[in-house]
Design a protein around this motif. Structure first.
Motif, PDB file in Angstrom:
ATOM      1  N   ASN A 131      -8.791 -14.595  -6.460  1.00 43.97           N
ATOM      2  CA  ASN A 131      -8.840 -13.140  -6.379  1.00 43.97           C
ATOM      3  C   ASN A 131      -8.825 -12.768  -4.911  1.00 43.97           C
ATOM      4  OD1 ASN A 131      -9.879 -10.342  -6.241  1.00 43.97           O
ATOM      5  ND2 ASN A 131     -10.214 -10.608  -8.432  1.00 43.97           N
ATOM      6  N   TRP A 132      -8.028 -11.798  -4.533  1.00 47.71           N
ATOM      7  CA  TRP A 132      -7.849 -11.512  -3.113  1.00 47.71           C
ATOM      8  C   TRP A 132      -9.090 -10.948  -2.432  1.00 47.71           C
ATOM      9  CZ3 TRP A 132      -5.051  -6.770  -0.792  1.00 47.71           C
ATOM     10  CH2 TRP A 132      -5.484  -5.594  -1.381  1.00 47.71           C
ATOM     11  N   SER A 133     -10.117 -10.609  -3.190  1.00 45.39           N
ATOM     12  CA  SER A 133     -11.361 -10.123  -2.583  1.00 45.39           C
ATOM     13  C   SER A 133     -12.370 -11.252  -2.391  1.00 45.39           C
ATOM     14  CB  SER A 133     -11.974  -9.016  -3.445  1.00 45.39           C
ATOM     15  OG  SER A 133     -12.311  -9.516  -4.725  1.00 45.39           O
ATOM     16  N   SER A 172     -11.263  -0.331   0.285  1.00 50.86           N
ATOM     17  CA  SER A 172     -10.722  -0.595  -1.056  1.00 50.86           C
ATOM     18  C   SER A 172     -10.010   0.625  -1.618  1.00 50.86           C
ATOM     19  CB  SER A 172     -11.851  -1.027  -1.998  1.00 50.86           C
ATOM     20  OG  SER A 172     -12.865  -0.035  -2.057  1.00 50.86           O
ATOM     21  N   THR A 190      -5.981   0.216   0.599  1.00 52.92           N
ATOM     22  CA  THR A 190      -5.578  -1.083   1.109  1.00 52.92           C
ATOM     23  C   THR A 190      -4.070  -1.074   1.355  1.00 52.92           C
ATOM     24  OG1 THR A 190      -4.939  -2.180  -0.944  1.00 52.92           O
ATOM     25  CG2 THR A 190      -7.300  -2.054  -0.473  1.00 52.92           C
ATOM     26  N   LYS A 249     -13.556  -0.388  -6.933  1.00 53.41           N
ATOM     27  CA  LYS A 249     -14.029  -0.828  -8.244  1.00 53.41           C
ATOM     28  C   LYS A 249     -14.519   0.321  -9.104  1.00 53.41           C
ATOM     29  CE  LYS A 249     -16.880  -4.388 -10.397  1.00 53.41           C
ATOM     30  NZ  LYS A 249     -17.796  -5.521 -10.147  1.00 53.41           N
ATOM     31  N   GLY A 288      -8.247  -7.431  -8.928  1.00 51.27           N
ATOM     32  CA  GLY A 288      -8.394  -7.294  -7.489  1.00 51.27           C
ATOM     33  C   GLY A 288      -9.295  -6.191  -6.995  1.00 51.27           C
ATOM     34  N   PHE A 290     -12.524  -4.105  -5.670  1.00 50.88           N
ATOM     35  CA  PHE A 290     -13.720  -4.440  -4.893  1.00 50.88           C
ATOM     36  C   PHE A 290     -14.307  -3.165  -4.342  1.00 50.88           C
ATOM     37  CE2 PHE A 290     -10.087  -4.741  -2.060  1.00 50.88           C
ATOM     38  CZ  PHE A 290     -10.507  -4.191  -0.850  1.00 50.88           C
ATOM     39  N   GLU A 335     -13.628  -6.805   2.018  1.00 50.01           N
ATOM     40  CA  GLU A 335     -13.777  -7.955   1.129  1.00 50.01           C
ATOM     41  C   GLU A 335     -12.459  -8.696   0.940  1.00 50.01           C
ATOM     42  OE1 GLU A 335     -17.030  -8.023  -2.113  1.00 50.01           O
ATOM     43  OE2 GLU A 335     -16.200  -5.989  -2.182  1.00 50.01           O
ATOM     44  N   ASN A 336     -11.342  -8.047   1.194  1.00 46.99           N
ATOM     45  CA  ASN A 336     -10.035  -8.704   1.110  1.00 46.99           C
ATOM     46  C   ASN A 336      -9.549  -9.172   2.483  1.00 46.99           C
ATOM     47  OD1 ASN A 336      -9.555  -6.206   2.256  1.00 46.99           O
ATOM     48  ND2 ASN A 336      -7.590  -5.910   1.215  1.00 46.99           N
TER      49      ASN A 336
END
Length: 434
Positions: free
Chosen positions: A285-287, A346, A349, A356, A371, A373, A378-379
């Motif tokens: 997961n990219w986060s 987030s 991006t 989220k 993905g 977050f 976080e990414n």
């Protein structure tokens, strides 16, 4: 010097006196390419909004500039009018002669103004007639002819396209994407992508960072019964008259559409993509933090196309190994992210909206939670290769283990200098590899 075309020198009809629709499409494209308005209002230079009086020198210069602008517009309009008149002198007698011989394709083109703006329709009732009675006659006649795409509302709610061919195509009532131009039954079309970042079978609404929640007409798996029905309808028209194909468009991948007898150019990738790439990092997961990974990718040219083969140790969904997977530009670019000291927000991006708490705003699709977050940055590891002030071309992977009609998978590549970044989505994942 006015641009001229010899519209009279070619054979325009067959043995029955029916028009050559492909020649007509070619000639229409020449006329429409020169279409300009004679509106000179844009040339008017308005005064200072604060009321400051201009000097005599400024007044004289404004007059000179307005006159030059007006002259340029009127000269361009006259050039267009010469080509327009020449086209109609050559084609109108042919079109009316064909209509008298019961050429229904010719009649649809003349009565349905969406087909082209190149014709002078003053001598036939048409859909753009200012006289409502004449307009009603045109619509009635189009329905009598029976070629439904010529009289149905292309933007009717609930109208969906499931297959790979269509006469008209429209996603929403927002007119947000370039491909919405295919809603109208036009002769002169060009291959087209939506123009924005794609997300598997979904699109970002109008290029914004939010998913558009109305795009459920491409839910997977595509309904075989609907595809079969669409194909039956198309084949019905083509059996009646093969020339209806002049209005056909063909889908490539999820979102690109190409008119009949035309070629897409999205497969013509820049040479910088070609070569051997060594897999360095992976995250499910990219986060999440990225971990070391082993594998390789090879992008090589195959005629006009470029194809990628991937051999990696980690082969779980959505990033399965592929062999000779065809690559195409989606026509979209990444977004400029919103940055804080921690990294990308987030909410904004480089790939769009992934906050989220706002996941419910995403469409009813497999990517609703992929993905997301909350905390800025976080990414950070996933997007490390990308410059925050640059936008990157999206390249789609189109094959069985990537994006195809047989799955709802999202899979694409981005190139940041000497780092090839791969994203894949399936279910609740947004996996990434460098």
């Amino acid at each position: 010097m006015a641009q001229s075309f010899d519209f009279k020198s070619t054979l325009k009809v067959d043995g029955l006196g029916f028009i050559d629709v492909w020649l007509l499409r070619s000639d229409v494209a020449k006329v429409e390419a020169l279409t300009v308005s004679n509106n000179t209002e844009a040339c008017i230079i308005e005064g200072d909004p604060e009321g400051t009086l201009p000097t005599p020198e400024h007044v004289r210069q404004d007059i000179i500039d307005e006159e030059a602008c007006t002259k340029e517009i009127l000269e361009a309009y006259e050039k267009y009018q010469k080509v327009y008149r020449s086209f109609n002198e050559a084609w109108l007698p042919v079109m009316y002669g064909a209509i008298r011989r019961r050429d229904l394709v010719a009649e649809v083109i003349m009565r349905q103004c969406d087909a082209t703006s190149a014709f002078d329709r003053t001598k036939i009732e048409s859909t753009c007639d200012s006289d409502t009675e004449k307009k009603a006659i045109a619509m009635s006649r189009l329905k009598e002819i029976g070629f439904a795409p010529a009289y149905q509302n292309p933007k009717a709610p609930g109208k969906k396209v499931y297959g790979t061919r269509a006469f008209t195509f429209h996603r929403s009532n927002e007119a947000a994407w370039k491909t919405d131009s295919f809603a109208y039954l036009r002769l002169n079309r060009t291959p087209m992508t939506p123009g924005y970042l794609t997300w598997g079978s979904e699109l970002y609404y109008g290029g914004s960072r939010d998913f558009y929640t109305g795009l459920d007409n491409f839910d997977f798996p595509w309904n075989g019964a609907f595809i079969e029905k669409e194909n039956e309808e198309i084949e019905h028209y083509l059996k009646e008259d093969a020339r209806w194909a002049v209005f056909l468009i063909h889908r490539i991948g999820y979102h690109e559409w190409v008119p009949e007898r035309m070629k897409s150019t999205t497969h013509l990738l820049d040479p910088s993509w070609e070569g051997d790439w060594e897999l360095k990092k992976y995250a499910n997961n990219w986060s999440l933090p990225m971990e070391p990974a082993k594998g390789s990718a090879t992008i090589k040219r195959d005629g006009e196309f470029m194809k990628i083969s991937i051999d990696a140790e980690i082969t779980r969904h959505p990033l399965k190994n592929v062999v000779n997977c065809r690559l195409r530009y989606s026509g979209g670019l990444t977004y400029l992210p919103e940055l804080s000291p921690e990294g990308q927000s987030s909410r904004r991006t480089m790939l769009g909206y992934f906050y989220k708490a706002g996941a419910s705003r995403m469409p009813r699709s497999a990517f609703r939670k992929a993905g997301v977050f909350v905390k800025d940055g976080e990414n950070k590891q996933a997007v490390e290769p990308f410059g925050p002030n640059n936008r990157y071309k999206q390249v789609l992977m189109q094959c069985l283990n990537a994006e195809s009609d047989k799955s709802g998978r999202m899979r694409f590549l981005l190139l940041a200098n000497d780092v090839l970044v791969e994203f894949g989505g399936l279910g609740d994942q947004l996996a990434v590899r460098h």
